[in-house]
Enzyme design. Structure first.
Site, mmCIF file in Angstrom:
data_model
loop_
_atom_site.group_PDB
_atom_site.id
_atom_site.type_symbol
_atom_site.label_atom_id
_atom_site.label_comp_id
_atom_site.label_asym_id
_atom_site.label_seq_id
_atom_site.Cartn_x
_atom_site.Cartn_y
_atom_site.Cartn_z
ATOM 1 N N CYS A 47 0.837 -1.208 0.000
ATOM 2 C CA CYS A 47 0.000 0.000 0.000
ATOM 3 C C CYS A 47 0.869 1.253 0.000
ATOM 4 O O CYS A 47 1.387 1.652 1.044
ATOM 5 C CB CYS A 47 -0.932 -0.002 1.206
ATOM 6 S SG CYS A 47 -1.945 1.483 1.348
ATOM 7 N N CYS A 103 -0.507 4.073 2.182
ATOM 8 C CA CYS A 103 -0.300 3.867 3.613
ATOM 9 C C CYS A 103 1.139 4.158 4.036
ATOM 10 O O CYS A 103 1.380 4.755 5.093
ATOM 11 C CB CYS A 103 -0.645 2.431 3.995
ATOM 12 S SG CYS A 103 -2.234 1.839 3.414
ATOM 13 N N ASP A 104 2.100 3.716 3.230
ATOM 14 C CA ASP A 104 3.488 3.672 3.689
ATOM 15 C C ASP A 104 4.468 4.547 2.915
ATOM 16 O O ASP A 104 5.644 4.622 3.274
ATOM 17 C CB ASP A 104 3.991 2.219 3.631
ATOM 18 C CG ASP A 104 3.159 1.293 4.503
ATOM 19 O OD1 ASP A 104 2.689 1.740 5.564
ATOM 20 O OD2 ASP A 104 2.966 0.117 4.117
#
Length: 304
Positions: free
Chosen positions: A131, A134-135
């Site tokens: 992701c 997300c990261d």
């Protein structure tokens, strides 16, 4: 209490079904183990959903969720441990309780497919990610590799270049599979280098990812690419493990439905990426959810 409709999965398909169900004044419960959004919530930019020239996946998912909640849908952030889909009353058991419903709409979507190479599991959360939204910010000024050549891989690679200094796209074929407009952006991005005809054999490092061992599929020559992180986008697998033995699945594990989203079990419907279909997009998931809800309403009317 017996719900009119229990929806399992809070991605675009499930949220769309919840909206339609609530508007039909059906008592509706939405169950998801992770919260709303599904795969859409992990997508940085959505540019093909009608009505929005550009919107982030989390923003679109949040809008859908808020609309469902405003209509009075109940929600349970719980994981399913068992279920019985046969009979007029369906039973869903979670780690937080037991629920009964006249109909069930399955909309648990898909999960990222793993490479299944050494180091992948070990370094998950220590450089291995599925992701970018997300990261991505954790890799500011660093070098990363993106594995895959489809829309998701190339779109998220473009997004990651906001943070990283250098990015490699590793693809097993000699050309990308992403749509032309997505490819065009990537080709114009000076931070991206393409590594074609190559597969990942191992993700290496000590306490975190340091490099990626790749192999050329033609020459079989192996080489290492120094990278601080690896983002994997090589497809998805259906989240249907909990349904085996309960419902008809394809060889690949997707739910088999007709055009009315009906499964082989009366009163049970499926919507979105979880079912056998030719196109898996947010817009088709939302359409599936709407159809499933309308057909669930008709099923209840026939029961009564």
């Amino acid at each position: 209490m017996i719900y009119d409709c229990i929806i399992i999965g809070a991605g675009p398909a499930g949220l769309s079904a919840a909206i339609y169900s609530a508007r039909a004044e059906l008592k509706t419960l939405l169950i998801d183990k992770q919260g709303p959004g599904g795969q859409a919530a992990t997508t940085h930019l959505v540019e093909n959903y009608p009505g929005f020239a550009s919107i982030t996946g989390p923003d679109l998912a949040t809008s859908m969720f808020n609309q469902a909640m405003d209509l009075g849908v109940d929600i349970a952030i719980e994981e399913i441990t068992d279920l019985t889909l046969q009979g007029e009353v369906k039973e869903i058991i979670t780690d937080g309780g037991e629920y009964k419903g006249k109909t069930v709409i399955l909309a648990t979507g898909v999960k990222p497919r793993q490479l299944n190479v050494p180091g992948e599991i070990h370094f998950r959360g220590k450089g291995v990610s599925y992701c970018a939204t997300c990261d991505g910010a954790f890799f500011k000024g660093k070098t990363v590799a993106v594995v895959g050549g489809g829309d998701s891989a190339v779109e998220e690679a473009n997004f990651l270049t906001r943070f990283v200094e250098k990015l490699y796209i590793i693809h097993r074929r000699d050309e990308l599979r992403a749509t032309k407009i997505v490819q065009k952006r990537a080709f114009a991005n000076e931070k991206i280098e393409f590594v074609y005809d190559s597969v990942v054999k191992e993700i290496q490092g000590e306490n975190k990812v340091d490099s990626v061992l790749i192999e050329n599929v033609n020459t079989k020559e192996k080489s290492a690419i120094e990278a601080d992180g690896v983002f994997i986008y090589v497809g998805n697998d259906p989240s249907t493990d909990f349904l085996k033995g309960q419902i008809s699945l394809s060889e690949q594990g997707y739910i088999i439905t007709n055009e009315n989203m009906e499964t082989n079990v009366p009163g049970v419907f499926a919507a979105g990426d979880i079912r056998v279909k030719v196109l898996r997009q947010i817009v088709t998931a939302a359409a599936d959810g709407a159809i499933a809800s309308v057909m669930a309403e008709k099923y209840i009317e026939n029961l009564e």
